[in-house]
Every structure is written in C-alpha cells, then in structure tokens.
Design a protein around this motif. Structure first.
Motif, PDB file in Angstrom:
ATOM      1  N   ARG A  32     -11.249 -40.908  17.774  1.00  0.00           N
ATOM      2  CA  ARG A  32     -12.622 -40.087  17.444  1.00  0.00           C
ATOM      3  C   ARG A  32     -13.184 -39.920  18.586  1.00  0.00           C
ATOM      4  O   ARG A  32     -13.815 -38.799  19.033  1.00  0.00           O
ATOM      5  CB  ARG A  32     -13.369 -40.892  16.474  1.00  0.00           C
ATOM      6  N   ALA A  33     -13.322 -40.837  19.645  1.00  0.00           N
ATOM      7  CA  ALA A  33     -14.190 -40.618  20.918  1.00  0.00           C
ATOM      8  C   ALA A  33     -13.263 -39.459  21.857  1.00  0.00           C
ATOM      9  O   ALA A  33     -13.962 -38.793  22.496  1.00  0.00           O
ATOM     10  CB  ALA A  33     -13.913 -42.045  21.934  1.00  0.00           C
ATOM     11  N   ARG A  84      -2.656 -42.472  20.934  1.00  0.00           N
ATOM     12  CA  ARG A  84      -3.184 -43.694  21.532  1.00  0.00           C
ATOM     13  C   ARG A  84      -2.369 -44.651  20.945  1.00  0.00           C
ATOM     14  O   ARG A  84      -2.377 -44.942  20.020  1.00  0.00           O
ATOM     15  CB  ARG A  84      -4.690 -43.730  21.020  1.00  0.00           C
ATOM     16  N   GLU A 110      -8.514 -50.442  13.866  1.00  0.00           N
ATOM     17  CA  GLU A 110      -9.710 -49.772  14.239  1.00  0.00           C
ATOM     18  C   GLU A 110     -10.037 -49.331  15.682  1.00  0.00           C
ATOM     19  O   GLU A 110     -10.853 -48.419  15.721  1.00  0.00           O
ATOM     20  CB  GLU A 110     -11.005 -50.889  13.826  1.00  0.00           C
ATOM     21  N   GLU A 111      -9.368 -50.078  16.711  1.00  0.00           N
ATOM     22  CA  GLU A 111      -9.502 -49.786  18.059  1.00  0.00           C
ATOM     23  C   GLU A 111      -9.110 -48.441  18.037  1.00  0.00           C
ATOM     24  O   GLU A 111      -9.558 -47.506  18.891  1.00  0.00           O
ATOM     25  CB  GLU A 111      -9.239 -50.809  19.037  1.00  0.00           C
ATOM     26  N   GLN A 112      -7.637 -48.304  17.773  1.00  0.00           N
ATOM     27  CA  GLN A 112      -7.154 -46.782  17.910  1.00  0.00           C
ATOM     28  C   GLN A 112      -7.939 -45.745  17.079  1.00  0.00           C
ATOM     29  O   GLN A 112      -8.360 -44.476  17.703  1.00  0.00           O
ATOM     30  CB  GLN A 112      -5.667 -47.050  17.215  1.00  0.00           C
ATOM     31  N   THR A 113      -8.362 -45.979  16.115  1.00  0.00           N
ATOM     32  CA  THR A 113      -9.416 -44.824  15.265  1.00  0.00           C
ATOM     33  C   THR A 113     -10.528 -44.657  16.098  1.00  0.00           C
ATOM     34  O   THR A 113     -10.847 -43.564  15.999  1.00  0.00           O
ATOM     35  CB  THR A 113      -9.574 -45.434  13.886  1.00  0.00           C
ATOM     36  N   ARG A 114     -11.175 -45.720  16.500  1.00  0.00           N
ATOM     37  CA  ARG A 114     -12.374 -45.374  17.467  1.00  0.00           C
ATOM     38  C   ARG A 114     -11.943 -44.630  18.764  1.00  0.00           C
ATOM     39  O   ARG A 114     -12.699 -43.662  18.857  1.00  0.00           O
ATOM     40  CB  ARG A 114     -12.929 -46.663  17.606  1.00  0.00           C
ATOM     41  N   ASP A 115     -10.885 -44.915  19.381  1.00  0.00           N
ATOM     42  CA  ASP A 115     -10.427 -44.286  20.575  1.00  0.00           C
ATOM     43  C   ASP A 115     -10.179 -42.716  20.218  1.00  0.00           C
ATOM     44  O   ASP A 115     -10.495 -41.782  20.864  1.00  0.00           O
ATOM     45  CB  ASP A 115      -9.706 -44.982  21.122  1.00  0.00           C
ATOM     46  N   GLN A 172      -7.508 -45.722  27.356  1.00  0.00           N
ATOM     47  CA  GLN A 172      -8.390 -44.732  26.712  1.00  0.00           C
ATOM     48  C   GLN A 172      -8.451 -43.498  27.445  1.00  0.00           C
ATOM     49  O   GLN A 172      -8.608 -43.532  28.769  1.00  0.00           O
ATOM     50  CB  GLN A 172      -9.571 -45.385  26.194  1.00  0.00           C
TER      51      GLN A 172
END
Length: 286
Positions: A259-260, A247, A252-257, A219
C-alpha cells in the motif's frame, strides 16, 4: 503505465479479490507449481479474473527445486542454464505457455539463470538455443517469452536476445535484482535493454556486501533504485507496460508495504515529466 501487483495463483484460480483490495486492476499471476498449469484451473482463472475486473499482464513461471538464490550454488541450480535440469524445465515452461495462452495472458516470464558472460563458453550456444526453443513454442501460441533480469548483466541479456533472434522475446525488468546481484544500475541499463523491456517489477534492494550472497531486498524507497529518475527514463524511452509491485516478505508487513508503494508510485508518476502515466483508481474501489 499502470500500477499492478504480483499475485500468487491460489484457490484453483479464485485469487483476485486481494488485487482489488489494493484498489488495483492489473497483476502478474505467479505460480511456483507447474501442476497448476491445467486447462481446468486456467478456465477458473479466466472466470474469476473477469468477475473481479483484473487484467493479467503475464504469467510468472516458477521452476521446481533445486533453486538456490546465491552466487555459490545459483549458477548450478537456477533457471534453464544448468544442463542437469534443462530438459525438464523447458517442458514445464511449455506447460506454463499453454496455460498463459488459454487465459489470454500475453507472455510467460521466468529467470533463465546465470547465462554465461563469456560468449566463447562452450555452454553459451546451447543456452541460446534453449531460450530460442521456448520462445518458438510461445510464438506458436501467439504469446511472448520474457526474461527477468537478475543473474545476468544487461549486456549479456542484450547479446543473448540478439542471438536468439526472435521478435517475441522481451525483458521483465526488475531494477532491484540488477542491484542485489551486483549486475548494474537500473537507470543506465535502460540505455542497453530499454527497447526490449515489456514489464517492470517495482522492487528495491541493496548491493551485495560480499562475493557469496545477494544483496538484501528492502521496502521501495529505502534501497538503491532511484525510482523517480528510473520512472522518468522509462517514460522517455516510450515504455507502456505495467509497473508490478513485488515485496518479498509475507503477512501484514507485506500488505502495508505494498500500500505504501502504491502511494509512492502515484506521487512519483505525478512529478514533472511523468504526467499522464498515473494509475487511475476507479471511484468504486476507493
């Protein structure tokens, strides 16, 4: 510098809503299937991207297998360097160039592969000629050919571009790749190849821990890319391209990362020395 995201070509071109879901209006369009590079899909891409208000900064052209992303088999399988696959892959890049031209994208991007470090390598002139061939075809269409960093050191990229000798050849700088392949420091690399950088992948990574395998992608903010310094240096050299978030995971982890990463970039770009280069999020997309 505008913030964008890698966006895979799916649904025959109806694939831009997720870019807007991130509150962004720019992307690199990625395809790993040259059979998607048709006039009908290109026309769909134009229609859907315009409806979504999304700019396509370039077409990232994935080449067919075999492609093995390591130090052992990579030199014989990646990009347009291996002679066994070169002719087929040049033709595929021509198709992607036609596609990019039709949708109004300014460039095609790919990994050229492990370009020989040794200038006296008998294969080196042929690699230069092949890159020139692709660039010349792109030039006829009014677009550019951008080489993504990865398998080459910055000085190899520099000398190769100089020997190709065409004004439409540029670099898609992936700072994490320079680290993951153990090829250089991204900030220092700008001293060598900065004038040729046209687009940037926002990706982070770690150095290799052995001589056979690449380092790990992580990340943004958790790897070895010093993004605040890197971004400030991009500004110093006058970079005006896009910052395209990548990424290399899914779900969902990709989407979250992603956005971060948008939040991190906005904060870094607000820092002293980076004023005026922040993505302006439109009110209706908040």
């Amino acid at each position: 510098m505008k913030i964008g995201v890698l966006n895979t070509l799916t649904n025959d071109g109806d694939c831009f809503d997720k870019v807007r879901d991130f509150g962004l209006d720019v992307c690199q369009l990625v395809s790993w299937d040259h059979n998607q590079a048709t006039e009908s899909i290109a026309d769909n891409v134009l229609r859907y991207s315009r409806a979504a208000g999304v700019q396509i900064s370039a077409v990232w052209a994935g080449l067919p297998p075999p492609q093995i992303w390591d130090f052992k088999e990579g030199p014989g399988t990646l990009g347009i360097v291996p002679t066994a696959y070169r002719a087929e892959r040049v033709n595929i890049l021509r198709r992607f160039a036609d596609f990019a031209s039709r949708i109004g994208a300014p460039a095609v991007i790919t990994h050229c592969g492990f370009i020989p470090e040794n200038m006296s390598d008998p294969e080196y002139p042929a690699v230069v000629d092949t890159i020139r061939e692709v660039a010349a075809y792109c030039s006829q269409l009014g677009i550019e050919f951008w080489l993504e960093t990865g398998q080459e050191t910055p000085v190899v990229l520099l000398r190769t571009i100089e020997r190709v000798g065409m004004a439409n050849v540029g670099i898609n700088l992936d700072p994490a790749n320079l680290i993951m392949y153990g090829k250089g420091n991204p900030v220092d690399a700008l001293d060598l190849i900065g004038p040729y950088v046209r687009d940037v992948h926002v990706k982070d990574g770690l150095y290799p821990t052995n001589g056979d395998h690449l380092g790990f992608e992580v990340q943004v903010g958790q790897g070895k890319v010093n993004f605040p310094v890197f971004l400030a240096r991009l500004k110093e050299i006058g970079f005006r391209g896009e910052l395209i978030i990548e990424r290399e995971i899914g779900g969902e982890e990709q989407t979250r990362d992603i956005r971060a990463t948008i939040g991190l970039l906005e904060n870094w770009l607000k820092a002293p020395g980076n004023n005026g280069f922040i993505h302006e999020q439109k009110e209706e997309n908040k």
